[in-house]
Write a protein that holds these residues in place. Structure first.
Motif, PDB file in Angstrom:
ATOM      1  N   LEU A  62       0.832  -1.206   0.000  1.00  0.00           N
ATOM      2  CA  LEU A  62       0.000   0.000   0.000  1.00  0.00           C
ATOM      3  C   LEU A  62       0.870   1.261   0.000  1.00  0.00           C
ATOM      4  N   LEU A  63       1.908   1.274   0.819  1.00  0.00           N
ATOM      5  CA  LEU A  63       2.816   2.423   0.831  1.00  0.00           C
ATOM      6  C   LEU A  63       3.578   2.550  -0.487  1.00  0.00           C
ATOM      7  N   GLY A  64       3.940   1.433  -1.063  1.00  0.00           N
ATOM      8  CA  GLY A  64       4.614   1.462  -2.360  1.00  0.00           C
ATOM      9  C   GLY A  64       3.720   2.020  -3.448  1.00  0.00           C
ATOM     10  N   ALA A  65       2.468   1.613  -3.446  1.00  0.00           N
ATOM     11  CA  ALA A  65       1.518   2.123  -4.447  1.00  0.00           C
ATOM     12  C   ALA A  65       1.281   3.610  -4.248  1.00  0.00           C
ATOM     13  N   TYR A  66       1.209   4.049  -2.988  1.00  0.00           N
ATOM     14  CA  TYR A  66       1.026   5.471  -2.707  1.00  0.00           C
ATOM     15  C   TYR A  66       2.221   6.277  -3.235  1.00  0.00           C
ATOM     16  N   GLY A  67       3.426   5.801  -3.003  1.00  0.00           N
ATOM     17  CA  GLY A  67       4.620   6.482  -3.499  1.00  0.00           C
ATOM     18  C   GLY A  67       4.660   6.533  -5.011  1.00  0.00           C
ATOM     19  N   LEU A  68       4.243   5.462  -5.656  1.00  0.00           N
ATOM     20  CA  LEU A  68       4.209   5.416  -7.115  1.00  0.00           C
ATOM     21  C   LEU A  68       3.204   6.419  -7.667  1.00  0.00           C
ATOM     22  N   MET A  69       2.022   6.468  -7.066  1.00  0.00           N
ATOM     23  CA  MET A  69       1.002   7.424  -7.518  1.00  0.00           C
ATOM     24  C   MET A  69       1.474   8.859  -7.295  1.00  0.00           C
ATOM     25  N   ARG A  70       2.127   9.096  -6.164  1.00  0.00           N
ATOM     26  CA  ARG A  70       2.616  10.443  -5.868  1.00  0.00           C
ATOM     27  C   ARG A  70       3.683  10.858  -6.874  1.00  0.00           C
ATOM     28  N   GLY A  71       4.573   9.936  -7.226  1.00  0.00           N
ATOM     29  CA  GLY A  71       5.607  10.214  -8.219  1.00  0.00           C
ATOM     30  C   GLY A  71       5.019  10.531  -9.582  1.00  0.00           C
ATOM     31  N   LYS A  72       4.033   9.760  -9.987  1.00  0.00           N
ATOM     32  CA  LYS A  72       3.381  10.012 -11.280  1.00  0.00           C
ATOM     33  C   LYS A  72       2.700  11.369 -11.276  1.00  0.00           C
ATOM     34  N   ARG A  73       2.075  11.723 -10.154  1.00  0.00           N
ATOM     35  CA  ARG A  73       1.400  13.015 -10.047  1.00  0.00           C
ATOM     36  C   ARG A  73       2.402  14.156 -10.172  1.00  0.00           C
ATOM     37  N   LYS A  74       3.588  14.010  -9.563  1.00  0.00           N
ATOM     38  CA  LYS A  74       4.617  15.039  -9.666  1.00  0.00           C
ATOM     39  C   LYS A  74       5.121  15.172 -11.094  1.00  0.00           C
ATOM     40  N   ILE A  75       5.286  14.042 -11.766  1.00  0.00           N
ATOM     41  CA  ILE A  75       5.740  14.075 -13.155  1.00  0.00           C
ATOM     42  C   ILE A  75       4.714  14.781 -14.031  1.00  0.00           C
ATOM     43  N   ARG A  76       3.436  14.438 -13.859  1.00  0.00           N
ATOM     44  CA  ARG A  76       2.388  15.104 -14.649  1.00  0.00           C
ATOM     45  C   ARG A  76       2.364  16.607 -14.387  1.00  0.00           C
ATOM     46  N   ALA A  77       2.544  16.997 -13.133  1.00  0.00           N
ATOM     47  CA  ALA A  77       2.525  18.422 -12.793  1.00  0.00           C
ATOM     48  C   ALA A  77       3.712  19.142 -13.431  1.00  0.00           C
ATOM     49  N   SER A  78       4.877  18.522 -13.436  1.00  0.00           N
ATOM     50  CA  SER A  78       6.045  19.170 -14.033  1.00  0.00           C
ATOM     51  C   SER A  78       5.900  19.264 -15.554  1.00  0.00           C
ATOM     52  N   VAL A  79       5.322  18.237 -16.178  1.00  0.00           N
ATOM     53  CA  VAL A  79       5.085  18.287 -17.631  1.00  0.00           C
ATOM     54  C   VAL A  79       4.085  19.385 -17.950  1.00  0.00           C
ATOM     55  N   ARG A  80       3.028  19.470 -17.159  1.00  0.00           N
ATOM     56  CA  ARG A  80       2.017  20.511 -17.364  1.00  0.00           C
ATOM     57  C   ARG A  80       2.641  21.893 -17.203  1.00  0.00           C
ATOM     58  N   LYS A  81       3.518  22.046 -16.214  1.00  0.00           N
ATOM     59  CA  LYS A  81       4.186  23.323 -15.974  1.00  0.00           C
ATOM     60  C   LYS A  81       5.090  23.679 -17.151  1.00  0.00           C
ATOM     61  N   GLU A  82       5.812  22.707 -17.680  1.00  0.00           N
ATOM     62  CA  GLU A  82       6.673  22.925 -18.832  1.00  0.00           C
ATOM     63  C   GLU A  82       5.850  23.340 -20.053  1.00  0.00           C
ATOM     64  N   LEU A  83       4.733  22.696 -20.277  1.00  0.00           N
ATOM     65  CA  LEU A  83       3.885  23.033 -21.421  1.00  0.00           C
ATOM     66  C   LEU A  83       3.332  24.450 -21.292  1.00  0.00           C
ATOM     67  N   LEU A  84       2.958  24.859 -20.103  1.00  0.00           N
ATOM     68  CA  LEU A  84       2.434  26.199 -19.899  1.00  0.00           C
ATOM     69  C   LEU A  84       3.521  27.261 -20.028  1.00  0.00           C
ATOM     70  N   SER A  85       4.748  26.936 -19.609  1.00  0.00           N
ATOM     71  CA  SER A  85       5.824  27.930 -19.696  1.00  0.00           C
ATOM     72  C   SER A  85       6.350  28.079 -21.121  1.00  0.00           C
ATOM     73  N   ASP A  86       6.201  27.039 -21.968  1.00  0.00           N
ATOM     74  CA  ASP A  86       6.642  27.120 -23.360  1.00  0.00           C
ATOM     75  C   ASP A  86       5.724  27.996 -24.207  1.00  0.00           C
ATOM     76  N   SER A  87       4.457  28.075 -23.848  1.00  0.00           N
ATOM     77  CA  SER A  87       3.522  28.841 -24.697  1.00  0.00           C
ATOM     78  C   SER A  87       3.405  30.272 -24.304  1.00  0.00           C
TER      79      SER A  87
END
Length: 87
Positions: A62-87
């Motif tokens: 359960l803790l491993g799955a939580y860490g994995l989901m949190r990591g994916k969420r951070k990656i999505r947020a950074s990609v979204r931030k990069e896309l917004l800063s490029d435009s």
């Protein structure tokens, strides 16, 4: 080859079950745990150790799955931030 794998798996499971039975039979001393003033009823050491093992086997993934989901969420947020800063 497939039957050999099954036979080895069955042999491993039987050995594991025998070890658990041996552990339970060797650890029949009763103990009572106290935690923050709460006292658990006296029960064999083996029951407490096996209960701790089962809880650990449940909480670990359960803790491993939580860490994995949190990591994916951070990656999505950074990609979204990069896309917004490029435009």
């Amino acid at each position: 080859m497939r039957n050999l794998k099954r036979a080895l798996l069955v042999l491993f499971m039987l050995l594991l079950a025998a070890l658990v039975v041996f552990f339970v039979l060797e650890n029949q001393q009763s103990v009572a745990l106290v935690l923050f003033g709460w006292s658990a009823p006296a029960m064999p050491v083996a029951v407490l150790v096996l209960a701790a093992l089962v809880v650990g086997l449940a909480v670990g993934p359960l803790l491993g799955a939580y860490g994995l989901m949190r990591g994916k969420r951070k990656i999505r947020a950074s990609v979204r931030k990069e896309l917004l800063s490029d435009s």
